[in-house]
Enzyme design. Structure first.
Site, mmCIF file in Angstrom:
data_model
loop_
_atom_site.group_PDB
_atom_site.id
_atom_site.type_symbol
_atom_site.label_atom_id
_atom_site.label_comp_id
_atom_site.label_asym_id
_atom_site.label_seq_id
_atom_site.Cartn_x
_atom_site.Cartn_y
_atom_site.Cartn_z
ATOM 1 N N HIS A 46 63.633 23.910 28.651
ATOM 2 C CA HIS A 46 64.546 23.016 27.921
ATOM 3 C C HIS A 46 63.749 22.080 27.026
ATOM 4 O O HIS A 46 64.260 21.519 26.076
ATOM 5 C CB HIS A 46 65.420 22.224 28.901
ATOM 6 C CG HIS A 46 64.648 21.368 29.851
ATOM 7 N ND1 HIS A 46 63.813 21.894 30.806
ATOM 8 C CD2 HIS A 46 64.547 20.030 29.972
ATOM 9 C CE1 HIS A 46 63.238 20.908 31.471
ATOM 10 N NE2 HIS A 46 63.666 19.767 30.991
ATOM 11 N N ARG A 47 62.481 21.876 27.388
ATOM 12 C CA ARG A 47 61.523 21.184 26.526
ATOM 13 C C ARG A 47 60.341 22.131 26.367
ATOM 14 O O ARG A 47 59.969 22.823 27.323
ATOM 15 C CB ARG A 47 61.000 19.905 27.194
ATOM 16 C CG ARG A 47 62.031 18.862 27.474
ATOM 17 C CD ARG A 47 62.143 17.883 26.317
ATOM 18 N NE ARG A 47 63.015 16.794 26.651
ATOM 19 C CZ ARG A 47 64.348 16.847 26.585
ATOM 20 N NH1 ARG A 47 64.942 17.957 26.223
ATOM 21 N NH2 ARG A 47 65.077 15.801 26.894
ATOM 22 N N LYS A 93 54.758 23.490 30.911
ATOM 23 C CA LYS A 93 53.441 22.947 31.267
ATOM 24 C C LYS A 93 53.182 23.083 32.752
ATOM 25 O O LYS A 93 54.098 22.915 33.566
ATOM 26 C CB LYS A 93 53.460 21.460 30.869
ATOM 27 C CG LYS A 93 52.132 20.784 30.895
ATOM 28 C CD LYS A 93 51.309 21.058 29.648
ATOM 29 C CE LYS A 93 49.905 20.495 29.771
ATOM 30 N NZ LYS A 93 49.043 21.346 30.608
ATOM 31 N N LYS A 138 58.831 17.071 37.880
ATOM 32 C CA LYS A 138 57.758 16.090 37.695
ATOM 33 C C LYS A 138 57.754 15.552 36.255
ATOM 34 O O LYS A 138 57.712 14.355 36.020
ATOM 35 C CB LYS A 138 56.439 16.820 37.987
ATOM 36 C CG LYS A 138 55.250 15.959 38.241
ATOM 37 C CD LYS A 138 54.000 16.833 38.424
ATOM 38 C CE LYS A 138 54.021 17.722 39.651
ATOM 39 N NZ LYS A 138 52.704 18.352 39.903
ATOM 40 N N ASP A 167 59.004 11.247 32.295
ATOM 41 C CA ASP A 167 59.322 11.314 30.862
ATOM 42 C C ASP A 167 58.230 11.956 30.028
ATOM 43 O O ASP A 167 57.825 11.421 28.986
ATOM 44 C CB ASP A 167 59.600 9.897 30.314
ATOM 45 C CG ASP A 167 61.058 9.543 30.484
ATOM 46 O OD1 ASP A 167 61.887 10.463 30.471
ATOM 47 O OD2 ASP A 167 61.352 8.353 30.660
ATOM 48 N N LYS A 216 53.762 27.299 35.969
ATOM 49 C CA LYS A 216 52.581 27.306 36.853
ATOM 50 C C LYS A 216 51.991 28.699 36.869
ATOM 51 O O LYS A 216 52.714 29.678 36.706
ATOM 52 C CB LYS A 216 52.993 26.925 38.288
ATOM 53 C CG LYS A 216 51.860 26.433 39.126
ATOM 54 C CD LYS A 216 51.545 25.002 38.779
ATOM 55 C CE LYS A 216 50.622 24.351 39.754
ATOM 56 N NZ LYS A 216 50.740 22.889 39.657
ATOM 57 N N SER A 276 47.653 14.965 30.714
ATOM 58 C CA SER A 276 47.651 16.223 29.953
ATOM 59 C C SER A 276 48.501 16.062 28.691
ATOM 60 O O SER A 276 48.157 16.587 27.626
ATOM 61 C CB SER A 276 48.248 17.359 30.785
ATOM 62 O OG SER A 276 47.272 17.922 31.619
HETATM 63 N N1 GLU Z 1 48.104 21.060 38.024
HETATM 64 C C1 GLU Z 1 48.535 19.721 37.809
HETATM 65 C C2 GLU Z 1 49.871 19.478 38.488
HETATM 66 O O1 GLU Z 1 50.222 20.133 39.433
HETATM 67 C C3 GLU Z 1 48.521 19.339 36.342
HETATM 68 C C4 GLU Z 1 49.447 20.088 35.443
HETATM 69 C C5 GLU Z 1 49.228 19.807 33.964
HETATM 70 O O2 GLU Z 1 48.484 18.913 33.639
HETATM 71 O O3 GLU Z 1 49.850 20.511 33.165
HETATM 72 O O4 GLU Z 1 50.581 18.573 38.172
#
Ligand code: GLU
Length: 483
Positions: A77-78, A82, A106, A111, A118, A375
């Site tokens: 949706h965004r 990540k 998360k 935000d 993953k 990140s």
């Molecule tokens: N692996 C980290 C997490 O579980 C970082 C993920 C990221 O920075 O994209 O939140």
């Protein structure tokens, strides 16, 4: 443990044992109920959009080995979606999908405008040379890029268990070789070394975020009282599981900056206990030298590390992996506050029991969001092609200098050196990253507190955090519509 299936088949729920994904889903469903969410939206939100399984051959020392890896996109949706890539001898599709879902929630909580994803590669990195790891990582990355699961705009990996700057640099370089025309190539992955487009403060970010979350909790006397905690963080007895990247930085900061007492450290090969505190930096040096916590002179070693989770303490920080507090040990957990630095360390049914006992839990989706937050800063830095603070630092310094001159000439007194230095200093990238991270963790805590106040029956932080996340994600579905 939910993830004993090393073949990578999905773990399905049974009555006595539920998978990691189901555990996350059940926790989120509490928020659906509170919000009375449309069942269709709820189903769309929980579904993992797409998962790719890759099997790819790599020639290692003259022999061909086939590796298995996954990348799950839970939500888009965004964009980009990540989340980290983990390298572990035990990882499977269900685990990767559960972790991708956690990334979705998360990012919404803090935000950060990303979807959740993953990746996982079934490998024991300790068994391979650096050259072999590079070959394997580059092949994995190339396959992900070719299949549309890795690019600056669609899907951006980061470090996770078993991966770090080194792997991210290889991934970034692989992408750049395949797409030299993409001016934003550096943004295809985060957690890179600073010399290769990384951002200062990313390595410590998750651990630092954990500490900022705990500090914010300690600024809320009402929340502390509920957890039966008083006073400041100084002297609080802490048990930490895992001295990897997250646990190490969290423990070190808590000890060095907050004067907390780390009374036990749990690692793979056992636990160290010392009621007077373990000096994290010297223990880390011991681990670096010997590859184990065994033989560390200033604490008592116990082979049964897991039992140390049950030690009486003020704060228990699981910072290792999922499913550490389960039906098997939950009744013996003897802490006032659990801070989930790892993803999914408490299973759903253990969580239910802890809730009914009134143990306060700061949940993973909030607590360890510092990693993805920084990140995000790194990704923005890469897209803007300029280091944070580069334009304004000297300007701020000059302004500070003028301010001092003005104050001193009006008062006819000289300011103490430390005040001069503070006023005159322009913020560098690390200052800005830490400030942005602190702000993010505090604002998110405020939103969790509001969700607890506004929704009768939502007392625990986990449900509150999912209420916050689900509300935001649901809006993006309802505003845009589903086609
Ligand atoms: N692996 C980290 C997490 O579980 C970082 C993920 C990221 O920075 O994209 O939140």
């Amino acid at each position: 443990m939910t993830n004993l299936n090393i073949k990578g088949l999905k773990n399905k729920s049974t009555h006595s044992h539920i998978s990691f994904s189901d555990s996350v889903n059940h926790m989120v469903e509490r928020a659906f109920k509170v919000l009375n969410l449309d069942p269709g939206i709820a189903e769309a939100m929980q579904a993992c959009n797409s998962t790719i399984q890759l099997k790819f051959p790599v020639e290692i020392d003259g022999k061909i080995e086939v590796f298995t890896g996954w990348r799950a996109t839970h939500s888009s949706h965004r964009l980009p979606s990540k989340g980290g890539i983990r390298y572990a001898p035990i990882v499977n599709q269900d685990e990767v999908e559960a972790l991708a879902a956690l990334m979705t929630y998360k990012c919404a909580i803090v935000d950060v405008p990303f979807g959740g994803s993953k990746g996982g590669l079934l490998i024991d990195p300790t068994k391979y040379s650096s050259e072999s790891m590079q070959k394997i990582t580059r092949t994995f990355a190339r396959e992900l890029i070719r299949k549309g699961f890795l690019s600056p705009s669609i899907n951006v990996p980061a470090p996770d268990m078993g991966t770090g700057e080194r792997e991210m640099a290889w991934i970034a370089d692989t992408y750049k070789q395949l797409h030299p025309e993409d001016v934003n190539h550096a943004a295809c992955v985060t957690g890179k070394p600073v010399a290769h487009g990384g951002i200062r403060g990313r390595t410590e970010a998750t651990g630092r975020g954990v500490v900022y979350a705990i500090r914010e909790f300690f600024r809320h006397p009402g929340d502390m009282k509920k957890a039966n905690l008083k006073g400041s963080l100084g002297g609080k007895r802490i048990v930490i599981q895992g001295l990897g990247n997250v646990g190490y930085h969290a423990a070190k900061l808590l000890q060095e900056e907050d004067e907390a007492l780390i009374i036990a450290v749990i690692e793979r090969d056992g636990a160290l206990i010392n009621d007077n505190g373990i000096v994290i930096e010297s223990l880390k040096q011991h681990i670096n030298e010997h590859g184990t916590i065994k033989g560390y002179p200033d604490a008592t070693f116990t082979e049964n590390g897991h039992s140390a989770l049950e030690l009486q303490c003020d704060i228990l920080i699981p910072a290792a992996m999922e499913a550490q507090i389960t039906d098997a040990n939950v009744d013996r957990i003897n802490t006032k506050l659990i801070v989930e630095a790892a993803n999914g360390p408490v299973t759903f049914s253990a969580d239910e029991k802890l809730r009914s006992r009134g143990v306060t839990i700061l949940p993973d989706a909030y607590v360890n969001a510092g990693g993805v937050t920084v990140s995000y800063f790194e990704w923005v830095r890469n897209l803007s092609h300029i280091r944070f603070g580069r334009m304004e630092r000297r300007f701020d310094e000059a302004r500070g200098q003028h301010l001092i001159t003005a104050m001193e000439s009006v008062s006819q007194k000289q300011l103490p050196d430390w005040i001069r230095n503070e006023i005159v200093r322009g913020a560098d990238e690390l200052d800005l990253v830490r400030s942005g991270l602190d702000d993010t963790m505090r604002l998110a805590y405020k939103e969790l507190s509001e969700a607890r106040m506004e929704n009768p029956g939502v007392d625990d932080f986990r449900t509150a955090s999912y209420v916050v996340a689900v509300k935001k994600i649901a809006r993006s579905y309802t505003d845009i519509g589903v086609y």
